[in-house]
Scaffold this motif. Structure first.
Motif, PDB file in Angstrom:
ATOM      1  N   ASN A  25       0.865  -1.178   0.000  1.00  0.00           N
ATOM      2  CA  ASN A  25       0.000   0.000   0.000  1.00  0.00           C
ATOM      3  C   ASN A  25       0.900   1.226   0.000  1.00  0.00           C
ATOM      4  O   ASN A  25       1.604   1.492   0.974  1.00  0.00           O
ATOM      5  N   ILE A  47      -5.967   0.778  -5.059  1.00  0.00           N
ATOM      6  CA  ILE A  47      -6.913   0.153  -4.136  1.00  0.00           C
ATOM      7  C   ILE A  47      -8.241   0.898  -4.211  1.00  0.00           C
ATOM      8  O   ILE A  47      -9.314   0.299  -4.217  1.00  0.00           O
ATOM      9  N   SER A  80      -3.835  -3.832  -1.244  1.00  0.00           N
ATOM     10  CA  SER A  80      -4.233  -3.754   0.164  1.00  0.00           C
ATOM     11  C   SER A  80      -3.611  -4.874   0.987  1.00  0.00           C
ATOM     12  O   SER A  80      -3.448  -4.740   2.196  1.00  0.00           O
TER      13      SER A  80
END
Length: 199
Positions: free
Chosen positions: A49, A71, A140
């Motif tokens: 991320n 994401i 994620s």
């Protein structure tokens, strides 16, 4: 050193190597981070991320633009005059994020493409970047095959330290050791590779 955006933990690699002491922790952490970046380079994408970023893109055509992995997307804008000013903000209903349902070939993926829908069209002007996206980039969660590939490659990088000239000696005599991408690593992450059209 600490591992930055690594796809495996120090403990996981030490367990795979059957190492209980802490003598080589710094070298092992470096091996994990190096292996993680090798996987990124081979796949053409990152699996961590990256937080909220602003990125610009050149559309493939008036309907489709390839993106980095996202994401989620907060804003999607285009430059109607292809002048570097992103003056048109698109509603979420004006474009479709793909892959649909975050699935491609049965594998969970973040969004990596946007398609104009309805009467909307993307501005194209040669190689000019006419799309701006703000969103959370990356993945994620690290896919299990990326974690496994990182452990294997980190082990290989670490063991390479036992053969500083690329040669090691064992029961079978002299053997060449390298840190090239392990074939099993390549096989594990092959379905996740991003093939980009260039030119």
């Amino acid at each position: 050193m600490a591992i930055t955006n690594g796809y495996a933990t120090l403990a996981e690699v030490k367990a795979a190597l059957r190492i209980a002491d802490t003598l080589d922790d710094s070298l092992l952490e470096m091996a994990v981070e190096s292996a993680s970046r090798l996987v990124d380079g081979y796949c053409g994408r990152i699996f961590y991320n990256a937080g909220t970023v602003t990125r610009i893109y050149t559309p493939n055509d008036v309907l489709v633009v390839d993106l980095d992995d996202f994401i989620s997307i907060a804003t999607f804008k285009s430059s109607t005059n292809a002048d570097g000013t992103f003056d048109q903000t698109w509603a979420a209903t004006d474009y479709q994020l793909e892959p649909l349902n975050n699935l491609a070939d049965g594998i969970a993926f973040p969004y990596y493409r946007a398609r104009a829908v309805g009467d909307y069209l993307l501005t194209t002007s040669g190689d000019d970047a006419t799309v701006q996206v703000v969103g959370v980039a990356g993945w994620s969660a690290v896919p299990v095959q990326v974690k496994q590939a990182t452990i294997i490659q980190a082990m290989r990088i670490f063991k390479r330290l036992d053969s500083p000239l690329g040669i090691t000696f064992g029961e079978l005599g002299a053997m060449r050791v390298s840190t090239r991408l392990d074939p099993d690593v390549a096989q594990l992450v092959e379905p996740l590779r991003r093939i980009r059209n260039v030119g």
